[in-house]
Design a protein around this motif. Sequence first.
Motif, PDB file in Angstrom:
ATOM      1  N   ILE A 150      15.602 -46.256 -35.549  1.00 37.10           N
ATOM      2  CA  ILE A 150      15.089 -47.343 -34.722  1.00 37.10           C
ATOM      3  C   ILE A 150      13.844 -46.888 -33.970  1.00 37.10           C
ATOM      4  N   ASP A 151      12.711 -47.254 -34.556  1.00 35.36           N
ATOM      5  CA  ASP A 151      11.414 -46.944 -33.963  1.00 35.36           C
ATOM      6  C   ASP A 151      10.647 -48.201 -33.561  1.00 35.36           C
ATOM      7  N   THR A 152      11.048 -49.341 -34.124  1.00 38.35           N
ATOM      8  CA  THR A 152      10.326 -50.590 -33.866  1.00 38.35           C
ATOM      9  C   THR A 152      11.324 -51.708 -33.576  1.00 38.35           C
ATOM     10  N   VAL A 153      10.820 -52.818 -33.113  1.00 39.29           N
ATOM     11  CA  VAL A 153      11.668 -53.995 -32.882  1.00 39.29           C
ATOM     12  C   VAL A 153      12.289 -54.453 -34.199  1.00 39.29           C
ATOM     13  N   ASP A 154      11.521 -54.416 -35.281  1.00 37.69           N
ATOM     14  CA  ASP A 154      12.062 -54.806 -36.586  1.00 37.69           C
ATOM     15  C   ASP A 154      13.222 -53.897 -36.995  1.00 37.69           C
ATOM     16  N   ASP A 155      13.103 -52.595 -36.728  1.00 35.56           N
ATOM     17  CA  ASP A 155      14.193 -51.662 -37.025  1.00 35.56           C
ATOM     18  C   ASP A 155      15.444 -52.034 -36.227  1.00 35.56           C
ATOM     19  N   LEU A 156      15.261 -52.361 -34.960  1.00 36.70           N
ATOM     20  CA  LEU A 156      16.395 -52.734 -34.115  1.00 36.70           C
ATOM     21  C   LEU A 156      17.045 -54.013 -34.624  1.00 36.70           C
ATOM     22  N   LEU A 157      16.254 -54.979 -35.030  1.00 38.08           N
ATOM     23  CA  LEU A 157      16.812 -56.224 -35.559  1.00 38.08           C
ATOM     24  C   LEU A 157      17.603 -55.964 -36.834  1.00 38.08           C
ATOM     25  N   ARG A 158      17.090 -55.098 -37.687  1.00 37.28           N
ATOM     26  CA  ARG A 158      17.824 -54.747 -38.923  1.00 37.28           C
ATOM     27  C   ARG A 158      19.144 -54.061 -38.573  1.00 37.28           C
ATOM     28  N   ALA A 159      19.105 -53.132 -37.626  1.00 40.95           N
ATOM     29  CA  ALA A 159      20.332 -52.443 -37.214  1.00 40.95           C
ATOM     30  C   ALA A 159      21.350 -53.422 -36.643  1.00 40.95           C
ATOM     31  N   ARG A 160      20.887 -54.368 -35.870  1.00 42.68           N
ATOM     32  CA  ARG A 160      21.807 -55.366 -35.324  1.00 42.68           C
ATOM     33  C   ARG A 160      22.447 -56.188 -36.432  1.00 42.68           C
ATOM     34  N   ARG A 161      21.669 -56.543 -37.445  1.00 40.70           N
ATOM     35  CA  ARG A 161      22.242 -57.317 -38.575  1.00 40.70           C
ATOM     36  C   ARG A 161      23.296 -56.483 -39.309  1.00 40.70           C
ATOM     37  N   LEU A 162      23.066 -55.180 -39.441  1.00 41.17           N
ATOM     38  CA  LEU A 162      23.982 -54.319 -40.178  1.00 41.17           C
ATOM     39  C   LEU A 162      25.217 -53.908 -39.386  1.00 41.17           C
ATOM     40  N   TYR A 163      25.059 -53.669 -38.069  1.00 40.18           N
ATOM     41  CA  TYR A 163      26.124 -52.998 -37.330  1.00 40.18           C
ATOM     42  C   TYR A 163      26.752 -53.790 -36.198  1.00 40.18           C
ATOM     43  N   GLU A 164      26.208 -54.931 -35.856  1.00 42.92           N
ATOM     44  CA  GLU A 164      26.855 -55.759 -34.839  1.00 42.92           C
ATOM     45  C   GLU A 164      27.708 -56.793 -35.540  1.00 42.92           C
ATOM     46  N   THR A 165      28.940 -56.919 -35.086  1.00 45.80           N
ATOM     47  CA  THR A 165      29.839 -57.897 -35.722  1.00 45.80           C
ATOM     48  C   THR A 165      30.123 -59.047 -34.800  1.00 45.80           C
TER      49      THR A 165
END
Length: 163
Positions: free
Chosen positions: A148-163
């Motif tokens: 997670i280096d960018t806002v886009d990275d954070l959004l991708r992580a949220r899609r993958l790991y937040e339920t």
Amino acid sequence: MLGNETLLERTVRVALDAGLCPVIGVVLADLAFDPIPKMVRVDNQDAEGGMASSIRAGLRALVASGTNVSGTILLACDQPSVTAAHLGELARNPADVMVSAYAGRNGVPAYFPVSTFQALLALRGDIGARDLIQTARSIHLENGALDIDTVDDLLRARRLYET
């Protein structure tokens, strides 16, 4: 935030879930945040010395703690795909350097036995332990290239790991 945790809180939780102890968090010396339970905070007074300075600071704190360990796992707090099971696999053979593999290369998290501590303490610059892990045995880390280096990275992580 990822879920209800900061990235550092998430990393500490995963490390504790893997049974790692002590969990040492190396942070910028002037970084203000609430204490994280069961994390030993180490302020990196030499952050301009690159990633290697963080490795040295954390390893010095580990050695100074007097804890009897077979080795250490180096990990970054911006890799949300790291699991407790993966960390456990890395440390399964305590005499061997074991690294994570993703995106066609070896990287962190990585396990280093005590026999490598002198080499880790000799590291300099911003390449970290890269030279020590290039030929090490590896375990695939699914989505390991996501950091997670960018806002886009954070959004991708949220899609993958937040339920």
